[in-house]
Design a protein around this motif. Structure first.
Motif, PDB file in Angstrom:
ATOM      1  N   TYR A 272       4.068  -7.394  -1.006  1.00 23.05           N
ATOM      2  CA  TYR A 272       4.508  -6.523  -2.096  1.00 23.05           C
ATOM      3  C   TYR A 272       3.470  -5.434  -2.339  1.00 23.05           C
TER       4      TYR A 272
ATOM      5  N   ASP B 211       2.915  -1.508  -4.819  1.00 19.83           N
ATOM      6  CA  ASP B 211       3.397  -0.470  -5.741  1.00 19.83           C
ATOM      7  C   ASP B 211       4.415  -1.006  -6.737  1.00 19.83           C
TER       8      ASP B 211
ATOM      9  N   ARG C   8      10.108  -4.404  -9.958  1.00 15.97           N
ATOM     10  CA  ARG C   8      10.588  -3.532  -8.880  1.00 15.97           C
ATOM     11  C   ARG C   8       9.372  -3.227  -8.023  1.00 15.97           C
ATOM     12  N   THR C   9       9.489  -3.440  -6.708  1.00 18.03           N
ATOM     13  CA  THR C   9       8.341  -3.291  -5.812  1.00 18.03           C
ATOM     14  C   THR C   9       8.793  -2.914  -4.409  1.00 18.03           C
ATOM     15  N   ARG C  10       7.870  -2.448  -3.618  1.00 20.21           N
ATOM     16  CA  ARG C  10       8.138  -2.210  -2.200  1.00 20.21           C
ATOM     17  C   ARG C  10       7.837  -3.514  -1.463  1.00 20.21           C
TER      18      ARG C  10
ATOM     19  N   SER D 263       9.099  -1.647   3.697  1.00 22.53           N
ATOM     20  CA  SER D 263      10.076  -0.748   3.079  1.00 22.53           C
ATOM     21  C   SER D 263       9.398   0.257   2.152  1.00 22.53           C
ATOM     22  N   GLU D 264       9.928   1.467   2.121  1.00 26.33           N
ATOM     23  CA  GLU D 264       9.454   2.485   1.184  1.00 26.33           C
ATOM     24  C   GLU D 264      10.304   2.524  -0.079  1.00 26.33           C
ATOM     25  N   GLU D 265      11.375   1.747  -0.105  1.00 27.83           N
ATOM     26  CA  GLU D 265      12.284   1.716  -1.249  1.00 27.83           C
ATOM     27  C   GLU D 265      11.837   0.679  -2.279  1.00 27.83           C
ATOM     28  N   LEU D 266      11.880   1.040  -3.558  1.00 29.27           N
ATOM     29  CA  LEU D 266      11.606   0.063  -4.608  1.00 29.27           C
ATOM     30  C   LEU D 266      12.784  -0.897  -4.697  1.00 29.27           C
ATOM     31  N   THR D 267      12.492  -2.181  -4.623  1.00 31.17           N
ATOM     32  CA  THR D 267      13.514  -3.224  -4.617  1.00 31.17           C
ATOM     33  C   THR D 267      13.325  -4.124  -5.829  1.00 31.17           C
TER      34      THR D 267
END
Length: 119
Positions: free
Chosen positions: A26, A28, A55-57, A61-65
């Motif tokens: 994890y 950001d 919410r984290t990368r 992945s560069e997307e916040l999930t």
């Protein structure tokens, strides 16, 4: 300590390595939220059951999930200070069908149980 990245571990060396592994997945993180389900406190022991949301990368992945973890933490009072003695976290935060419970590694359960009982 138990988390979604492997079987439970014991002892500071193994726990520390597992925490490092979990943290490496994890980055950001944003928007932390803790939903308390239950807290019990006695003179010597306490525990919390919570849903932790962030919410984290994840991974590369560069997307916040959005991530939700059901976490149980057990504390023991030592010299007037609360210390974590057990923590379990897993991604089960909603109802699941019975078919989702069987696991591919369940076939080793009996032998693992036997090994730990004789160790």
């Amino acid at each position: 300590m138990a988390n979604p990245f492997g079987p439970p571990v014991r002892g500071w060396e193994e726990v520390s390595a597992r925490l490092d592994l979990a943290a490496s997945n994890y980055r950001d993180g944003q928007d932390y939220e803790f939903e308390n389900i239950s807290t019990v406190i006695t003179r010597e022991l306490a525990y919390t059951v919570e849903i932790e949301r962030i919410r984290t990368r994840v991974g590369g992945s560069e997307e916040l999930t959005p991530i939700a973890i059901r976490a149980t933490t057990v504390f023991r009072r030592e010299d007037g200070t609360w210390k974590v003695t057990h923590r379990h976290g897993d991604p089960i935060t909603s109802m699941r069908p019975p078919e989702s419970v069987p696991q591919s590694d369940a076939r080793t359960w009996g032998s693992a149980r036997l090994r730990s009982a004789t160790a």
